[in-house]
Design an enzyme around this catalytic site. Structure first.
Site, mmCIF file in Angstrom:
data_model
loop_
_atom_site.group_PDB
_atom_site.id
_atom_site.type_symbol
_atom_site.label_atom_id
_atom_site.label_comp_id
_atom_site.label_asym_id
_atom_site.label_seq_id
_atom_site.Cartn_x
_atom_site.Cartn_y
_atom_site.Cartn_z
ATOM 1 N N GLU A 1 0.844 -1.184 0.000
ATOM 2 C CA GLU A 1 0.000 0.000 0.000
ATOM 3 C C GLU A 1 0.883 1.238 0.000
ATOM 4 O OE1 GLU A 1 -2.228 0.547 3.609
ATOM 5 O OE2 GLU A 1 -0.654 -0.341 4.844
ATOM 6 N N PHE B 1 -0.372 -8.211 26.647
ATOM 7 C CA PHE B 1 -0.366 -6.926 25.933
ATOM 8 C C PHE B 1 -1.741 -6.254 25.967
ATOM 9 C CE2 PHE B 1 3.079 -9.397 24.155
ATOM 10 C CZ PHE B 1 4.122 -8.490 24.155
#
Length: 656
Positions: free
Chosen positions: A288, A348
């Site tokens: 991208e 996390f």
């Protein structure tokens, strides 16, 4: 040149733009939500304008409100930073229609590259290598399964308008597609207002390499080398560096030239980044193009000597680039780590709350900290959990990495969970230091989560030595205070320092400290209450964050926290007879692992569940987190329902 610009963003990137604008003699305007009313970017700017309530949809995504703020303050240009409106073609056009410069690329280029499906078609037409995949509309989950099967597993499902690691799911099987396709659509809609999804082949053992571009409005385009961004977790970049240890000069040239051709095909100017995925054979494919400034731009600034924000402002003002491709030189090595409000010791999970203590490491020519918080700031559930970016530079890669370790040891953050220990562990990991990294590095090296960086015998010995000196300093202070129970005039020179349950004999004689028979020369200046000890041990520096926890200490350094107890030998001999308190058994409860919003509950009271079965979904930081049963059982009661906002450890359901 502009006299005043507005920064349509918040946090560290808003502060970053303000600093450059100030150096250029340009006045600045900040915008803010109610959650950011006292944030550093608001206080730094010359003027500030309130946008609305905390949710981004009611504040930072309100293009009309930002346009009005620019008009009312007389701003001649707007810098969008990254995220929010930075890649909205409609926002760039709105500004242009009102004679306000957009400090970024032209609207047409944003539109062309902002749609991941259309951008791949354009890249292919421009002669850029593209990953095999399905480029088109996907009707539903069954269609997605059909497409994935045709491409061949594994495949990656991506929100067409996505970015920043959001709206992405890796699927290894039909089950993964069926479970993740709708979630990818929802994340795309929630984060970007677009629920279209595309599917492409997932390149195994890949590296994520990106090329930094810079162009002006006169047709000049250059590439500024590459960045290695392979160290990621859940498709979110964690570590970036420039240059890449994998890219050869020939590969750099080929990638750079393809990136320039793609940019030229859409009439691009300003700063932009073309992202590639690279295979082990050094083949590379277009992923991208980010039509904005990247979070990781500082590493490119370090190795090129350029200020990319300054270049963006100059390009937006109509100036030509003052250099060409042959003038671009890469000097040394730079590494960036992202300090996030997340708890690596608890999977996390996002962490929100107040920064009770925030002391970043000292900056220098080779240490840079980009942040948008101060001590007392709140890390809100409404925005990205980034606290700061730490960028270090060195003459070579290992020097830049070692500078990271030293600086991370000097970060003091209390009040919320953070990933500083994890970042330090990454910097010390042999595989990372060798440069043999892929996008699967974290998942492969930490399959069971993170429990702290391993400490070798030499480090434990040094911790014991410093613990003995701290205990001696505290004992000496106690001896000077009338009424102290254990105070006395004699200096204590013998201790037993217990590090993570293992006892070590410590003897102190001046600057020589002997630990279990190993003699060390230690200089560790310390006064009671000090939170950061800067020690020199046998000529080598070691920074240790020290926090008193009742009768014990917590020492944190080199990527791990250690439980430390320091006792006189006669007391230590008796301490082993103390009975430890057993923590309560919470296995019967499903607890909310983070502050978040319950978006789905899949079971009811009386239901029988199996290990691995989805129980509920919690949304935090725009990401959906599926909570699964750890073992088989029966639901006794459900205490939460969709729409509830829960605090960490709130009970969602109880099992029999």
């Amino acid at each position: 040149m502009f006299e005043k610009i507005l920064i349509a963003n918040r946090g560290e990137i808003a502060c970053r733009v303000i600093r450059t604008a100030r150096a250029m003699g340009i006045a600045t305007v900040a915008v803010y939500s109610d959650a950011d009313a006292r944030s550093p970017h608001v206080l730094m700017a010359d003027q500030s304008v309130r946008l609305g309530p905390p949710p981004a949809s009611d504040s930072y995504l309100l293009a009309d409100a930002i346009l009005l703020a620019a008009k009312e303050t007389g701003a001649q240009a707007v810098h969008p930073g990254y995220g929010f409106l930075s890649e909205r073609e409609s926002f760039a056009r709105l500004l242009a229609e009102n004679d306000i410069a957009f400090i970024g690329p032209p609207p047409g280029a944003i539109a062309a590259m902002g749609d991941k499906i259309e951008s791949k078609k354009l890249a292919r037409a421009a002669g850029v290598s593209v990953v095999p995949g399905f480029i088109g509309e996907i009707r539903d989950t069954d269609h997605a399964v059909e497409i994935a099967g045709g491409i061949g597993y594994p495949v990656m499902m991506k929100a067409s308008a996505g970015g920043g690691g959001k709206g992405m799911r890796l699927a290894w099987s039909e089950r993964d597609v069926r479970e993740g396709f709708d979630a990818t659509k929802r994340e795309g809609l929630a984060s970007f207002g677009d629920d279209r999804v595309f599917i492409e082949k997932f390149v195994e053992s890949p590296r994520h390499i990106e090329i930094q571009l810079l162009g002006d409005q006169h047709g000049n385009l250059v590439y500024l080398g590459e960045r290695e961004c392979s160290v990621q977790r859940r498709h979110q970049k964690v570590v970036e560096e420039a240059p890449s240890p994998f890219v050869t000069p020939e590969m750099r040239r080929a990638m750079g030239e393809q990136a320039v051709e793609l940019a030229r095909a859409v009439g691009y100017f300003s700063a932009g980044t073309v992202e590639f995925i690279a295979g082990a054979d050094r083949s590379f494919y277009f992923l991208e193009m980010n039509t904005r400034l990247q979070v990781e731009h500082p590493v490119t600034e370090y190795v090129t000597g350029l200020d990319l924000v300054e270049q963006m402002i100059r390009v937006a003002a109509g100036e030509r680039l003052s250099f060409g491709q042959d003038d671009v030189r890469l000097d040394g090595w730079a590494v960036e780590t992202r300090v996030y409000a997340e708890d690596p010791y608890r999977g996390f999970l996002p962490s929100t709350g107040r920064l009770v203590r925030y002391r970043p490491p000292a900056v220098s020519a080779d240490v840079r900290v980009d942040d948008g918080v101060v001590e007392g700031s709140d890390i809100s559930m409404f925005y990205d959990p980034m606290i700061a970016k730490l960028i270090t530079h060195g003459p070579d890669r290992i020097a830049a990495i070692d500078a990271q370790v030293a600086a991370l040891d000097r970060f003091e953050i209390d009040g919320i969970g953070h990933n500083v220990d994890f970042l330090s562990a990454l910097m010390q990991h042999p595989r990372f230091r060798s440069g043999e990294i892929t996008t699967g590095f974290i998942a492969e090296e930490y399959p069971d989560g993170f429990g702290g960086a391993p400490a070798d015998t030499a480090l434990v010995t040094r911790l014991a030595a410093v613990a003995g000196l701290i205990a001696s300093a505290d004992a000496a202070r106690a001896g000077r205070i009338s009424g102290q129970l254990n105070g006395g005039p004699d200096e204590v020179s013998a201790w037993v320092a217990t590090i993570d349950g293992v006892a070590h004999d410590v003897a102190i004689e001046g600057e020589q400290v002997t630990v279990d028979g190993t003699a060390l020369v230690v200089d560790a200046p310390y006064v009671s209450g000090q939170r950061l000890v800067e020690a020199t041990i046998d000529g080598e520096p070691l920074a240790i964050r020290v926090v008193r926890k009742g009768t014990q200490w917590r020492f944190t350094t080199r990527g791990a926290s250690h439980r430390v107890s320091v006792l006189r030998p006669e007391i230590a001999a008796l301490s082993w007879h103390m009975i430890e308190k057993v923590p309560p058994d919470l296995s019967r409860f499903l607890l909310c692992p983070m502050p978040g919003l319950i978006t789905a509950v899949h079971v009811a009271a009386g239901d029988r569940v199996e290990a691995g079965q989805p129980l509920a979904v919690v949304e935090a930081m725009k990401m959906e987190n599926i909570l699964r049963a750890e073992k088989a059982g029966t639901v006794a009661r459900v205490d939460a329902e969709p729409g509830d906002s829960l605090a960490v450890d709130a009970v969602i359901m109880e099992f029999e």
